[in-house]
Enzyme design. Structure first.
Site, PDB file in Angstrom:
ATOM      1  N   ASP A  20       0.829  -1.212   0.000  1.00 51.36           N
ATOM      2  CA  ASP A  20       0.000   0.000   0.000  1.00 51.36           C
ATOM      3  C   ASP A  20       0.862   1.260   0.000  1.00 51.36           C
ATOM      4  O   ASP A  20       1.146   1.851   1.036  1.00 51.36           O
ATOM      5  CB  ASP A  20      -0.959  -0.024   1.203  1.00 51.36           C
TER       6      ASP A  20
ATOM      7  N   LEU B 118      -8.851  -5.322  -6.396  1.00 53.84           N
ATOM      8  CA  LEU B 118      -9.665  -4.314  -7.087  1.00 53.84           C
ATOM      9  C   LEU B 118     -10.955  -3.990  -6.339  1.00 53.84           C
ATOM     10  O   LEU B 118     -11.561  -2.952  -6.531  1.00 53.84           O
ATOM     11  CB  LEU B 118     -10.036  -4.808  -8.493  1.00 53.84           C
ATOM     12  N   LYS B 119     -11.403  -4.933  -5.539  1.00 53.75           N
ATOM     13  CA  LYS B 119     -12.665  -4.775  -4.784  1.00 53.75           C
ATOM     14  C   LYS B 119     -13.769  -4.207  -5.675  1.00 53.75           C
ATOM     15  O   LYS B 119     -14.429  -3.209  -5.344  1.00 53.75           O
ATOM     16  CB  LYS B 119     -12.473  -3.885  -3.566  1.00 53.75           C
TER      17      LYS B 119
ATOM     18  N   ASN C 183     -22.576  -6.225 -15.575  1.00 58.86           N
ATOM     19  CA  ASN C 183     -21.890  -6.012 -16.852  1.00 58.86           C
ATOM     20  C   ASN C 183     -20.552  -5.278 -16.658  1.00 58.86           C
ATOM     21  O   ASN C 183     -19.525  -5.688 -17.195  1.00 58.86           O
ATOM     22  CB  ASN C 183     -22.809  -5.218 -17.795  1.00 58.86           C
TER      23      ASN C 183
ATOM     24  N   THR D  37     -13.037  -5.179   7.257  1.00 57.03           N
ATOM     25  CA  THR D  37     -12.559  -5.288   8.647  1.00 57.03           C
ATOM     26  C   THR D  37     -12.508  -3.930   9.362  1.00 57.03           C
ATOM     27  O   THR D  37     -12.274  -3.875  10.563  1.00 57.03           O
ATOM     28  CB  THR D  37     -11.153  -5.931   8.669  1.00 57.03           C
TER      29      THR D  37
ATOM     30  N   GLN E  49      -8.562  -0.127  11.376  1.00 54.25           N
ATOM     31  CA  GLN E  49      -9.128  -1.482  11.449  1.00 54.25           C
ATOM     32  C   GLN E  49      -9.868  -1.697  12.770  1.00 54.25           C
ATOM     33  O   GLN E  49      -9.410  -1.245  13.820  1.00 54.25           O
ATOM     34  CB  GLN E  49      -8.015  -2.538  11.314  1.00 54.25           C
TER      35      GLN E  49
HETATM   36  O1  C5P Z   1      -2.429  -1.979   6.832  1.00 55.89           O
HETATM   37  P1  C5P Z   1      -3.397  -3.091   7.049  1.00 55.89           P
HETATM   38  O2  C5P Z   1      -2.748  -4.371   7.519  1.00 55.89           O
HETATM   39  O3  C5P Z   1      -4.580  -2.693   7.872  1.00 55.89           O
HETATM   40  O4  C5P Z   1      -3.915  -3.386   5.560  1.00 55.89           O
HETATM   41  C1  C5P Z   1      -4.898  -4.318   5.251  1.00 55.89           C
HETATM   42  C2  C5P Z   1      -4.975  -4.464   3.771  1.00 55.89           C
HETATM   43  O5  C5P Z   1      -6.013  -5.368   3.466  1.00 55.89           O
HETATM   44  C3  C5P Z   1      -5.277  -3.176   3.027  1.00 55.89           C
HETATM   45  O6  C5P Z   1      -4.565  -3.214   1.808  1.00 55.89           O
HETATM   46  C4  C5P Z   1      -6.754  -3.228   2.766  1.00 55.89           C
HETATM   47  O7  C5P Z   1      -7.115  -2.579   1.575  1.00 55.89           O
HETATM   48  C5  C5P Z   1      -6.995  -4.741   2.664  1.00 55.89           C
HETATM   49  N1  C5P Z   1      -8.323  -5.212   3.028  1.00 55.89           N
HETATM   50  C6  C5P Z   1      -8.908  -4.961   4.241  1.00 55.89           C
HETATM   51  N2  C5P Z   1     -10.163  -5.423   4.535  1.00 55.89           N
HETATM   52  C7  C5P Z   1     -10.810  -6.159   3.664  1.00 55.89           C
HETATM   53  C8  C5P Z   1     -10.225  -6.465   2.436  1.00 55.89           C
HETATM   54  C9  C5P Z   1      -8.958  -5.979   2.164  1.00 55.89           C
HETATM   55  O8  C5P Z   1      -8.283  -4.306   5.092  1.00 55.89           O
HETATM   56  N3  C5P Z   1     -11.983  -6.658   3.975  1.00 55.89           N
END
Ligand code: C5P
Length: 230
Positions: free
Chosen positions: A9, A62-63, A69, A121, A190
């Site tokens: 990131d 990419l989420k 479509n 999360t 988080q």
């Molecule tokens: O820095 P950290 O460990 O919190 O990063 C978590 C990574 O996981 C980030 O790149 C975030 O975009 C990704 N992610 C997330 N939660 C999700 C899916 C992906 O934090 N449900």
């Protein structure tokens, strides 16, 4: 083999190269992978850089969350990125969208695994209510897991707190957990977090870690991670 994905990131190619260089460690049972999200993929040279990477276990986060479509078309648009193993879509996009994405992957890149992202999360039970959901995160994730299974997703992304009940629903699917923190680390944005050891003990097939590993001294952070997994 379980995966430890490192979330790259940053928008800086030199930093990405440093992350990759300094995280090449070997650990029995675990395989390293790299995740590229919107921050890097959206940069002018990000896509080209990813295209040229000759390493295994790459995940493009990419989420995707759009109509069937458009979501399926996004898979077509990355069909040249043959080195990518995983891509993510939001399960909230609905069954029709998930099926359309799977169909596109089958047509354009048979090796691409599609991961369904459940409740992020960074949400807590109170913040999820702010956007109109009335169910608890647990109930929502359960519903999403059923949908992901129905759409034949290859794996599911959830917090480590939800693994146990997801495992019962998505028996053979990969379970990948973000929101991973080492002891004493900042939680940042988080909310539903767990340690690497606990996440794997709960049954995660992969974890993904960003800031705990890539901020500060990367080599020291990796050492802390290795110790925590012993
Ligand atoms: O820095 P950290 O460990 O919190 O990063 C978590 C990574 O996981 C980030 O790149 C975030 O975009 C990704 N992610 C997330 N939660 C999700 C899916 C992906 O934090 N449900």
């Amino acid at each position: 083999m379980k995966n430890i994905f490192i979330a790259c990131d940053t928008n800086n190619i030199q930093k990405i190269k440093k992350i990759i260089r300094q995280t090449q460690f070997r650990l029995k049972e675990y395989r390293i992978g790299y995740k590229f999200g919107l921050e890097f993929f959206y940069t002018r040279n990000g896509r080209k850089f990813i295209e040229g990477l000759k390493i295994n276990n790459l995940w493009l986060d990419l989420k995707t969350f759009d109509i069937p479509n458009t979501s399926a078309a996004s898979i077509k648009s990355i069909r040249d990125l043959k080195n990518i193993s995983y891509v993510t879509v939001h399960v909230s996009g609905g069954l029709q969208m998930l099926k359309a994405v799977k169909k596109a992957a089958k047509k354009y890149n048979k090796k691409l695994k599609i991961l369904g992202v459940t409740v992020l999360t960074s949400f807590s039970n109170s913040s999820i209510k702010e956007i109109g959901y009335t169910k608890s995160i647990k109930d929502l994730v359960k519903k999403q897991a059923l949908l992901a299974k129905k759409a034949n997703m290859n794996g599911i992304v959830c917090s480590a707190h939800e693994i146990k009940f997801i495992k019962k629903i998505c028996k053979k699917m990969e379970i990948i957990t973000p929101g991973i923190r080492l002891k004493g680390d900042k939680l940042n944005d988080q909310k539903r977090v767990m340690s690497p050891r606990e996440a794997f003990d709960n049954g995660a097939t992969s974890i993904v870690m960003g800031r705990s590993l890539i901020e500060g001294n990367i080599k020291n952070n990796i050492q802390k991670l290795i110790e925590s997994l012993k």
